[in-house]
Design an enzyme around this catalytic site. Structure first.
Site, mmCIF file in Angstrom:
data_model
loop_
_atom_site.group_PDB
_atom_site.id
_atom_site.type_symbol
_atom_site.label_atom_id
_atom_site.label_comp_id
_atom_site.label_asym_id
_atom_site.label_seq_id
_atom_site.Cartn_x
_atom_site.Cartn_y
_atom_site.Cartn_z
ATOM 1 N N GLY A 10 0.809 -1.207 0.000
ATOM 2 C CA GLY A 10 0.000 0.000 0.000
ATOM 3 C C GLY A 10 0.842 1.256 0.000
ATOM 4 O O GLY A 10 0.332 2.363 -0.200
ATOM 5 N N ASP A 13 6.853 2.684 -2.082
ATOM 6 C CA ASP A 13 8.023 1.896 -2.481
ATOM 7 C C ASP A 13 7.623 0.611 -3.199
ATOM 8 O O ASP A 13 8.134 0.309 -4.284
ATOM 9 C CB ASP A 13 8.886 1.570 -1.263
ATOM 10 N N CYS A 107 10.442 -9.815 11.625
ATOM 11 C CA CYS A 107 9.380 -9.842 10.618
ATOM 12 C C CYS A 107 9.926 -10.234 9.250
ATOM 13 O O CYS A 107 9.323 -11.044 8.534
ATOM 14 C CB CYS A 107 8.711 -8.471 10.560
ATOM 15 N N GLY A 132 9.928 -4.262 -2.058
ATOM 16 C CA GLY A 132 10.252 -2.852 -2.225
ATOM 17 C C GLY A 132 11.291 -2.335 -1.254
ATOM 18 O O GLY A 132 11.274 -1.157 -0.890
ATOM 19 N N CYS A 209 6.680 -3.159 12.821
ATOM 20 C CA CYS A 209 6.404 -3.831 11.550
ATOM 21 C C CYS A 209 5.011 -4.467 11.542
ATOM 22 O O CYS A 209 4.707 -5.327 12.371
ATOM 23 C CB CYS A 209 7.472 -4.900 11.314
#
Length: 378
Positions: A10, A13, A107, A132, A209
């Site tokens: 969303g 990047d 993560c 990204g 994260c």
């Protein structure tokens, strides 16, 4: 056509990464990951979005709009259980042990480059996986003539994310693409603007994260009950009470609750002692107890040879690389020596190792020393 699956968050990047891949002629499909459920995970205290639309749902809507703009298929997958078990519970356990963990690295290790890759390769069968991140992959030829991926720094040194990727294994780096590795953040924004991507001006995500912005004290109190204890100076002088040593980190200045204590300089956390639940503070950002010259590093993930014992290290994100000397103790543990001394080397954080622009591997900071004496950092 060569098929690539890209993780779409969303944000700008990952959107530009997907755009560039399609422009380069790949068959691109995207996957949006949902990894946190505030209600299911009792994320109540410290959650500014509790009564609003979940930020992850807003990110999903942006991902849908981007995928529609680019004409690519978007899949959605939930890793809520995996995130809770592999990332969040490890995160909480580290705090219980008086450590300061990095959830972003956990993560990446367990979700983005494990659960996500397993899902994408099993369900979508791509030749490559793309993310990204600001990082690069270069390939070296091994002694048996195989191409081996190496994690390399991004062109944009300010945005370089190899620190967060530093504990990935060589296997996890296989068939990975980082389309933004040779671009600056400014260039990425410009590409998004020039191509009218709907999230071109969306601000970068911050916070934990996949969880997002939180009042950290209040957020942790959902899972770690407050444990009142003493705040003292190193000579034993009592100053005030704290809420629990696990809530604080070495070098911390803010939110110490010492506003009523007379002082000529700001107070800083210089030590923590879990057995007595004591938090140690001293005045001034350059207090000697904040500095160390040796650390024990464990849980090592290493990529490549171990012959070079003079490397650079990064003990926190965006820290300038520090010269260190390695002494291997066994396959999973080593000592690093840095006679120049380094400030606020913090147990629980990741120490990433670099040979010029190549990230060789990383481990968890376990213990910290100065002139042979262990610092009271845990």
């Amino acid at each position: 056509m060569t098929k690539v699956v890209v993780g779409l968050s969303g944000g700008v990047d990952s959107a530009v990464a997907a755009f560039l891949l399609k422009k380069q002629g790949y068959l691109v499909e995207a996957v949006f990951m949902r990894n946190w459920d505030s209600n299911l995970n009792f994320d109540i205290q410290g959650n500014p979005t509790l009564n609003d639309i979940c930020s992850q749902e807003l990110d999903y809507k942006d991902s849908l709009k981007v995928s529609e703009q680019l004409g690519i298929k978007l899949h959605r997958v939930d890793f809520i259980e995996e995130y809770w078990q592999k990332v969040f519970m490890s995160f909480i356990k580290a705090f219980e042990n008086n450590l300061t963990p990095n959830p972003d690295i956990l993560c990446n290790n367990e979700i983005k480059f494990r659960a996500f890759i397993e899902y994408a390769t099993t369900k979508l069968a791509p030749q490559y996986i793309a993310m990204g991140h600001y990082a690069n992959i270069i390939y070296e030829t091994s002694s048996d003539q195989k191409l081996v991926p190496r994690l390399a720094c991004a062109v944009d040194q300010n945005k370089d994310q190899t620190y967060f990727l530093s504990q990935l294994t060589t296997k996890q780096l296989q068939n990975i693409l980082f389309p933004l590795g040779n671009l600056t953040k400014q260039e990425v924004r410009q590409i998004a603007l020039e191509n009218n991507l709907i999230n071109a001006t969306k601000k970068d995500s911050t916070g934990i994260c996949f969880i997002g912005e939180r009042n950290f004290f209040q957020f942790l109190s959902n899972y770690l009950p407050a444990q009142k204890g003493d705040i003292k100076t190193l000579d034993g002088t009592f100053l005030a009470h704290h809420k629990g040593v696990m809530y604080y980190t070495i070098g911390q200045r803010k939110n110490l609750g010492l506003g009523d204590v007379p002082s000529q300089k700001p107070w800083f956390v210089v030590g923590k002692h879990l057995p007595t639940n004591t938090l140690y503070v001293e005045q001034g950002s350059t207090h000697p107890y904040l500095y160390s010259d040796k650390a024990l590093i464990g849980d090592i993930v290493w990529r490549g040879k171990k012959t070079n014992l003079h490397l650079q290290a990064k003990m926190r994100y965006r820290q300038p690389n520090q010269d260190v000397i390695l002494t291997w103790l066994d396959q999973n543990n080593l000592e690093i020596h840095y006679p120049q001394t380094i400030k606020a080397v913090t147990p629980g954080q990741i120490c990433a190792f670099y040979d010029k622009n190549i990230c060789c591997g990383a481990g968890v900071i376990k213990e910290v020393y100065f002139q042979g004496t262990k610092r009271l950092y845990t």
